[in-house]
Design a protein around this motif. Sequence first.
Motif, PDB file in Angstrom:
ATOM      1  N   LYS A 123       0.806  -1.283   0.200  1.00 53.54           N
ATOM      2  CA  LYS A 123       0.177   0.085   0.563  1.00 53.54           C
ATOM      3  C   LYS A 123       0.976   1.374   0.345  1.00 53.54           C
ATOM      4  CE  LYS A 123      -4.109  -2.097   1.913  1.00 53.54           C
ATOM      5  NZ  LYS A 123      -4.360  -2.345   3.938  1.00 53.54           N
ATOM      6  N   TRP A 124       2.347   1.555   1.186  1.00 50.96           N
ATOM      7  CA  TRP A 124       3.029   1.754   0.572  1.00 50.96           C
ATOM      8  C   TRP A 124       3.657   2.931   0.021  1.00 50.96           C
ATOM      9  CZ3 TRP A 124       3.112   6.423   3.884  1.00 50.96           C
ATOM     10  CH2 TRP A 124       2.409   6.502   4.864  1.00 50.96           C
ATOM     11  N   VAL A 125       4.160   1.304  -1.415  1.00 47.21           N
ATOM     12  CA  VAL A 125       4.244   1.600  -2.616  1.00 47.21           C
ATOM     13  C   VAL A 125       3.391   2.283  -3.536  1.00 47.21           C
ATOM     14  CG1 VAL A 125       5.460   0.406  -4.456  1.00 47.21           C
ATOM     15  CG2 VAL A 125       6.566   0.125  -1.883  1.00 47.21           C
ATOM     16  N   ILE A 126       2.339   1.774  -3.664  1.00 49.42           N
ATOM     17  CA  ILE A 126       1.500   2.340  -4.730  1.00 49.42           C
ATOM     18  C   ILE A 126       0.902   3.587  -4.200  1.00 49.42           C
ATOM     19  CG2 ILE A 126      -1.139   2.174  -4.688  1.00 49.42           C
ATOM     20  CD1 ILE A 126      -1.236  -1.387  -4.417  1.00 49.42           C
ATOM     21  N   LEU A 127       1.290   4.349  -2.989  1.00 45.38           N
ATOM     22  CA  LEU A 127       0.714   5.437  -1.952  1.00 45.38           C
ATOM     23  C   LEU A 127       1.905   6.426  -3.196  1.00 45.38           C
ATOM     24  CD1 LEU A 127      -1.632   7.267  -1.223  1.00 45.38           C
ATOM     25  CD2 LEU A 127       0.393   6.689   1.062  1.00 45.38           C
ATOM     26  N   MET A 128       3.339   5.738  -3.106  1.00 44.13           N
ATOM     27  CA  MET A 128       4.547   6.896  -3.440  1.00 44.13           C
ATOM     28  C   MET A 128       4.538   6.558  -5.250  1.00 44.13           C
ATOM     29  SD  MET A 128       7.501   5.098  -0.685  1.00 44.13           S
ATOM     30  CE  MET A 128       7.162   4.896   0.825  1.00 44.13           C
ATOM     31  N   GLU A 145      -7.311   7.402   1.077  1.00 40.85           N
ATOM     32  CA  GLU A 145      -8.446   7.332   1.641  1.00 40.85           C
ATOM     33  C   GLU A 145      -7.973   5.634   2.719  1.00 40.85           C
ATOM     34  OE1 GLU A 145     -11.276   8.249  -0.369  1.00 40.85           O
ATOM     35  OE2 GLU A 145     -11.129  10.331   0.190  1.00 40.85           O
ATOM     36  N   LEU A 146      -7.780   5.001   1.211  1.00 38.59           N
ATOM     37  CA  LEU A 146      -8.006   3.662   1.303  1.00 38.59           C
ATOM     38  C   LEU A 146      -6.519   3.162   2.551  1.00 38.59           C
ATOM     39  CD1 LEU A 146      -7.857   1.413  -2.079  1.00 38.59           C
ATOM     40  CD2 LEU A 146     -10.122   1.993  -0.419  1.00 38.59           C
ATOM     41  N   LEU A 147      -5.393   3.534   2.243  1.00 38.73           N
ATOM     42  CA  LEU A 147      -4.462   3.388   3.667  1.00 38.73           C
ATOM     43  C   LEU A 147      -4.979   4.143   4.626  1.00 38.73           C
ATOM     44  CD1 LEU A 147      -1.502   2.573   3.900  1.00 38.73           C
ATOM     45  CD2 LEU A 147      -0.911   4.996   3.225  1.00 38.73           C
ATOM     46  N   TYR A 148      -5.380   5.097   5.108  1.00 39.15           N
ATOM     47  CA  TYR A 148      -5.606   5.637   6.023  1.00 39.15           C
ATOM     48  C   TYR A 148      -6.416   4.987   6.855  1.00 39.15           C
ATOM     49  CZ  TYR A 148      -1.611   8.546   5.660  1.00 39.15           C
ATOM     50  OH  TYR A 148       0.060   9.085   5.494  1.00 39.15           O
ATOM     51  N   GLU A 151      -5.161   1.285   8.204  1.00 40.30           N
ATOM     52  CA  GLU A 151      -4.709   1.982   9.792  1.00 40.30           C
ATOM     53  C   GLU A 151      -5.948   2.219  10.981  1.00 40.30           C
ATOM     54  OE1 GLU A 151      -1.866   5.195   9.030  1.00 40.30           O
ATOM     55  OE2 GLU A 151      -0.662   4.209   8.319  1.00 40.30           O
ATOM     56  N   GLN A 152      -6.988   2.597  10.640  1.00 40.26           N
ATOM     57  CA  GLN A 152      -8.439   2.375  11.616  1.00 40.26           C
ATOM     58  C   GLN A 152      -8.562   1.426  11.404  1.00 40.26           C
ATOM     59  OE1 GLN A 152     -10.193   5.854  10.727  1.00 40.26           O
ATOM     60  NE2 GLN A 152      -8.189   7.955  10.684  1.00 40.26           N
ATOM     61  N   GLY A 153      -8.224  -0.319  10.794  1.00 39.97           N
ATOM     62  CA  GLY A 153      -9.252  -0.907  10.257  1.00 39.97           C
ATOM     63  C   GLY A 153     -10.691  -1.415   9.621  1.00 39.97           C
ATOM     64  N   ILE A 154     -10.662  -0.194   8.277  1.00 42.12           N
ATOM     65  CA  ILE A 154     -11.629  -0.345   8.036  1.00 42.12           C
ATOM     66  C   ILE A 154     -12.224  -1.041   7.032  1.00 42.12           C
ATOM     67  CG2 ILE A 154     -13.466   0.759   6.716  1.00 42.12           C
ATOM     68  CD1 ILE A 154     -12.498   3.149   8.639  1.00 42.12           C
TER      69      ILE A 154
END
Length: 156
Positions: A123-128, A145-148, A151-154
């Motif tokens: 997910k981080w690589v995709i974001l970068m 939005e998907l990444l964060y 992180e909140q468990g959604i």
Amino acid sequence: MMDILMYLFETYIHSDAELMIDQDELEDELLRAGFHQQEIYKALHWLEGLAALQQGERLDMATGSANSTRIYTQEETLRLDVACRGFLLFLEQVKVLTVETREMVIDRIMGLETQEFTLDDLKWVILMVLFNVPGNENAYTQMEELLYSAEQGIVH
């Protein structure tokens, strides 16, 4: 190496901090932050590869049709488990990734010198990658939005 990339992304890119920074100064800062010299060099080299992709220098790929399927090499399947490959397919289906950006992501994943690679790393690589490719602002926002949310468990 992923820790360094995430640190740099959050500190300099995502926060809109000063982007024109001397490489020696950056290396010194990363050393002070506790990262090892060899890992710093690997991360900076990885970022150079990302910049080369952005400029269209390193990626040779065939274009596929909307209903074609990406077949992963043995090396890619060793790095990308089923969950990672499924997530890439999901992002293509919801139009966050295009064929081109997917291939850029896979290229940068394969450019990582790491034994372990997780869905969160993906997910981080995709974001970068999305951040660094012009014209992908909407896709970047969706991925952020998907990444964060994750992180909140959604999500995932």
